[in-house]
Design a protein around this motif. Structure first.
Motif, PDB file in Angstrom:
ATOM      1  N   LYS A 125       2.679   6.262  -2.831  1.00 42.50           N
ATOM      2  CA  LYS A 125       3.748   7.114  -3.375  1.00 42.50           C
ATOM      3  C   LYS A 125       3.619   7.226  -4.888  1.00 42.50           C
ATOM      4  N   LEU A 126       3.350   6.099  -5.542  1.00 44.57           N
ATOM      5  CA  LEU A 126       3.228   6.075  -6.993  1.00 44.57           C
ATOM      6  C   LEU A 126       2.097   6.968  -7.486  1.00 44.57           C
ATOM      7  N   LEU A 127       0.976   6.926  -6.781  1.00 42.48           N
ATOM      8  CA  LEU A 127      -0.186   7.702  -7.199  1.00 42.48           C
ATOM      9  C   LEU A 127      -0.214   9.114  -6.608  1.00 42.48           C
ATOM     10  N   GLY A 128       0.750   9.421  -5.753  1.00 43.56           N
ATOM     11  CA  GLY A 128       0.817  10.761  -5.174  1.00 43.56           C
ATOM     12  C   GLY A 128      -0.233  11.013  -4.110  1.00 43.56           C
ATOM     13  N   ILE A 129      -0.661   9.963  -3.419  1.00 45.92           N
ATOM     14  CA  ILE A 129      -1.661  10.102  -2.367  1.00 45.92           C
ATOM     15  C   ILE A 129      -0.938  10.423  -1.067  1.00 45.92           C
ATOM     16  N   GLY A 166       0.799  -1.222   0.000  1.00 49.28           N
ATOM     17  CA  GLY A 166       0.000   0.000   0.000  1.00 49.28           C
ATOM     18  C   GLY A 166       0.827   1.264   0.000  1.00 49.28           C
ATOM     19  N   GLU A 167       1.922   1.275   0.760  1.00 50.12           N
ATOM     20  CA  GLU A 167       2.752   2.478   0.842  1.00 50.12           C
ATOM     21  C   GLU A 167       3.384   2.809  -0.511  1.00 50.12           C
ATOM     22  N   GLU A 168       3.867   1.787  -1.227  1.00 49.73           N
ATOM     23  CA  GLU A 168       4.442   2.017  -2.557  1.00 49.73           C
ATOM     24  C   GLU A 168       3.393   2.566  -3.511  1.00 49.73           C
TER      25      GLU A 168
END
Length: 73
Positions: free
Chosen positions: A41-45, A36-38
């Protein structure tokens, strides 16, 4: 960690559409499983809300499923 890539695009490029196309391409090249953390970060949340309301009917299904699994064990 990840790699930092800086792109320069012409003024006539729609930044929002470019970002969406880039994210689609990036998601297609990612592994099938990701924590979930990755993904955040990927989606900019930046902010997430941990409280999710579960309808009563779904909770009853979960209880029945847990009881079924106990009997199988």
């Amino acid at each position: 960690m990840g790699k930092i890539i800086t792109l320069s695009v012409p003024d006539w490029v729609d930044e929002k559409k470019f970002r969406e196309a880039f994210m689609r391409a990036l998601l297609e090249s990612t592994p099938e499983r990701m924590n979930g953390e990755e993904l955040r970060k990927l989606l900019g949340i930046k902010e997430t809300e941990d409280e999710i309301e579960v309808p009563e009917g779904v909770e009853n299904l979960r209880k029945k499923d847990r009881e079924r699994v106990k009997w199988l064990s």
